[in-house]
Every structure is written in structure tokens, then in C-alpha cells.
Design an enzyme around this catalytic site. Sequence first.
Site, mmCIF file in Angstrom:
data_model
loop_
_atom_site.group_PDB
_atom_site.id
_atom_site.type_symbol
_atom_site.label_atom_id
_atom_site.label_comp_id
_atom_site.label_asym_id
_atom_site.label_seq_id
_atom_site.Cartn_x
_atom_site.Cartn_y
_atom_site.Cartn_z
ATOM 1 N N ASN A 317 40.376 31.490 36.695
ATOM 2 C CA ASN A 317 38.917 31.621 36.808
ATOM 3 C C ASN A 317 38.275 30.233 36.909
ATOM 4 O OD1 ASN A 317 36.463 32.874 37.010
ATOM 5 N ND2 ASN A 317 36.558 33.921 35.029
ATOM 6 N N HIS A 348 31.026 36.775 28.706
ATOM 7 C CA HIS A 348 31.954 37.839 29.093
ATOM 8 C C HIS A 348 31.465 39.223 28.656
ATOM 9 C CE1 HIS A 348 35.065 34.838 30.128
ATOM 10 N NE2 HIS A 348 35.601 35.830 30.805
#
Length: 494
Positions: A317, A348
Amino acid sequence: VNFVVCQLFALLAAVWFRTYLHSSKTSPFIRHVVATLLGLYLALFCFGWYALHFVIQSGISYYIMVIIGVENMHKYCFVFALGYLTVCQITRVYIFDYGQYSADFSGPMMIITQKITSLAFEIHDGMFRRNEDLTPSQRCLAVRRMPSLLEYLSYNCNFMGILAGPLCSYKDYITFIEGRSYQLQQSEANGKEDTKYEQTDPSPNIAVAQKLLICGLSLLFHMTITKTLPVEYNIDDNFRATASWPVRFFYLYVSLMAARPKYYFAWTLADAINNAAGFGFRGYDKNGVTRWDLISNLRIQQIEFSTSFKMFLDNWNIQTALWLKRVCYERATFSPTIQTFILSAIWHGVYPGYYLTFLTGVLMTLAARAIRNNIRHYFIESPAVKLCYDIVTWMATQAAISYTVVPFVLLSVKPSFTFYSSCYFCLHIASILVLLVFPLKRTQKGSKKHESVQPVWSRKLEEESLLQKNNYSTTNNSFSQKQEITCRYQALKQ
């Protein structure tokens, strides 16, 4: 199914966009309008009227930018965008559908939040802070004028990245839309002279084909292997009672490895879509070969063969890691590592497992850094010893990563603590002991010794990582093209 169908449609639309709406054939205004409308259509098709959240979040953030002013707008935009995202995540998780992914409109909102906050900081850097107060990366990413509403919506909601990203800098996106050619300067291997390559609209076809092949293999692996290796089996009562420790750790590793291909599929497909539209070109290597990894989100080989916790995080990521670095780590006044992990957990979502993972990640990161700084230089004198060290650190890294991310997959507190208690919190305790025994920083002498004996292949890998991270934009509305190139080149060298 909606996500895959929309992404495949976006791939075809990207080819059409590059072919028929090329910057040489139409104006930036038309390209902005089409990219935005297609993006909103895909969002509406995929998420229904939940897609209105994308427009509301972007619209209010733009209003904040306009009325607050460049001095403090980055703070207000950061708090609002992250707060709006969190409210939506709480609503989706605890009111509608805990543990499921139906109508998961918060996924695209995570990317939009990154874009809103990144651009706010870049405008603040470019229009308020003094040039000499900026780091090389901040100087090259700084935006020197306020975007129009159309440019802002196009950046946040374009069809290439609205569903799965990845994040890109505003200046890189505007450069792509406006079709401004640029040059990249790269030193040759001997470092004595520079070779200039001019972008002449290179074809992305080979890069797109390669990435689609990776997507196909990842999807095949996910649909065939992943189902047979569920992460939940790690907390199965019978498995914990009968399996030996080596077997349990081996299954832990393979089950978490099998959980990664779905991310490989989604992120690589998103990268291929941007490339198919002509976005993502990062220049040429020293051999003159085109590179289409400007906004790539992962490097699979480095992930699977990581020999340190940091190496794994740097290649997983990637654009999110850069976002965390630029808006938090580089600007934090105290404990930047802890603040960065907390921000990552908030971004998140609101599942407790996310917070358990990232709090564990703080311990693992600090412990891994302490071990690397204090003992690594003893094992790199001899190639044979270095090979053994790499094998041991690879095994330790994969075990630590797998151990850390189990709560991220299990989501809830009870199964996560069931897993950790079954392992007697062994790596938590080990990390704390490491931090008590080893100092986080080694002496300057030791650091210099480490640098002097660093293997060539390791230096090349680190240089490659720097090139990937510092993919700064090459144009600026207030500076000449030559100044921007020099800025980017110096940053790459550093």
C-alpha cells in the site's frame, strides 16, 4: 461483482479516453468533465445513492478551503474529511452491516479523504509557507494556486481512481489531464553525465498487459487457494489443541499469505486502469525503457521476500504509506511513529481489530528498528553470513507480519485475543524485551560503519525505493519547467 464489472468498464473507458480524448485532441476542460462524470456514474452504479457522500465530502472540503484561507485550511480539512469518513464507517459497520462488505461506500471515501487532506497540505505549503522552510519533497509537491471546483472534483472523483485509487499527487494528475510534456533527468551508472529523455506519449500497452496478467493470476489464486486456507482456522479449538507450534506458525504464515492476493488483484487492476488512460508514466530508466509505476501501490516480490518489517511496509500500500508520511510522520512534533500508526488505524475504520493490529505494529516496528540498528552491521561482512542473516530475518519478518495482522482480518476483539492468548502474546513480550535491551539509536560511528559495508544490491534496492517514493510532479504553474525538473532531480538524488 459490481466492483469488478465497474473496474473492467473503467479499463475500457480508459483506453477510449486515451485514444479519443487525448490532450492533443481536446481541451483540459472536456477531459476534466468526462473523467468526473464517468467517475460519478461508476460510483452511482456501484453504491447507489451512497455515492452522494463522495460529492458531499469533496464539496464541503472545498468550501472550507475557500473560506478558511491557506493559513489554517489544512487543519480544518484534515479534521473534517477524517471525521466525515469516521462517521460514515461507524454508520456502515455498527448500524447496517457489521463484518460484511455490502454497500461498502467507505472504501472509495478512504481514497478521497487521502486526496482532500494531501491537497490541503500541498496548497498550504505552496501558498503560505516559505520555500526555505519546506523539505525537498514538500517543495516539489507544493501547489501554488487554488484549484477550480471542476479541477478539484476531477481529482477526487475521476473514473480511473474513484473505486480503488490509488492516491496520486494533485500536480501529477493535473499534468496528465493538461497533457504537458516534461523531461526527466537521470544519472547514468557512472554518474558523470546526465541523459535527458522527453516524453513523447509512450505506449502503456505492455505495462497494462503485464499488470492484467498479474490480476488474473491473483484472482485465480484467491478463488482457488484462499478459500482452503481460512485465517479463522488459526483460532479453531481443535487445531490449537492438537497442532504443534511449528505447524501452527507455518499455517499462520500460509493463511495470511493466501489472504493477500485479493489486494494484489484490486490494486494492480486500479494501476492498470490509470496506465491505460495514459496516467502513471514515470520516465525512463538508464536504458531508456519506459516506467509505468508512478502511482503503483505495491511491489509483490519485495513484499513476499521482505527481510525487515520496514521493507514490508514500504512495499505494501505504497501510496497510503506516502500519504501517512507526508501528512503525519514528517509533520509530527513528537512520537511520529506512534502518531502515524494511530492515524492509519483511524483511517482504516472502526473495527477493533484494526486498532489491535496497528498498536501491535508500533511495537513490532520499534523492536525491528532497534534490532536492525544494533546488530545488523555484525552480519554483513561476509556474503555467506549475510545470506544466513537474510534467511533468518525473512522468516522472522513473515512471522511478525502474520502475527500482527491477524486481528485486521478477524476484526473483532474476542477472536483476536483468543489468537494472541493461544500464542501467549509471545511476540508482544519479545518486542518489549528487545526495546528494554537495545537502544533505538546506534552511535554515529556504528552507523557510518554500516553504511560503508552496505552491499551493492542493498544500495540499489534502497535507491529504487527512493525513486518510487519520490515520484514528484514535474510541472508547476508558477515555476518554469526547468526549475521543476531540477527540483525533482535533486530530490531523487537525495
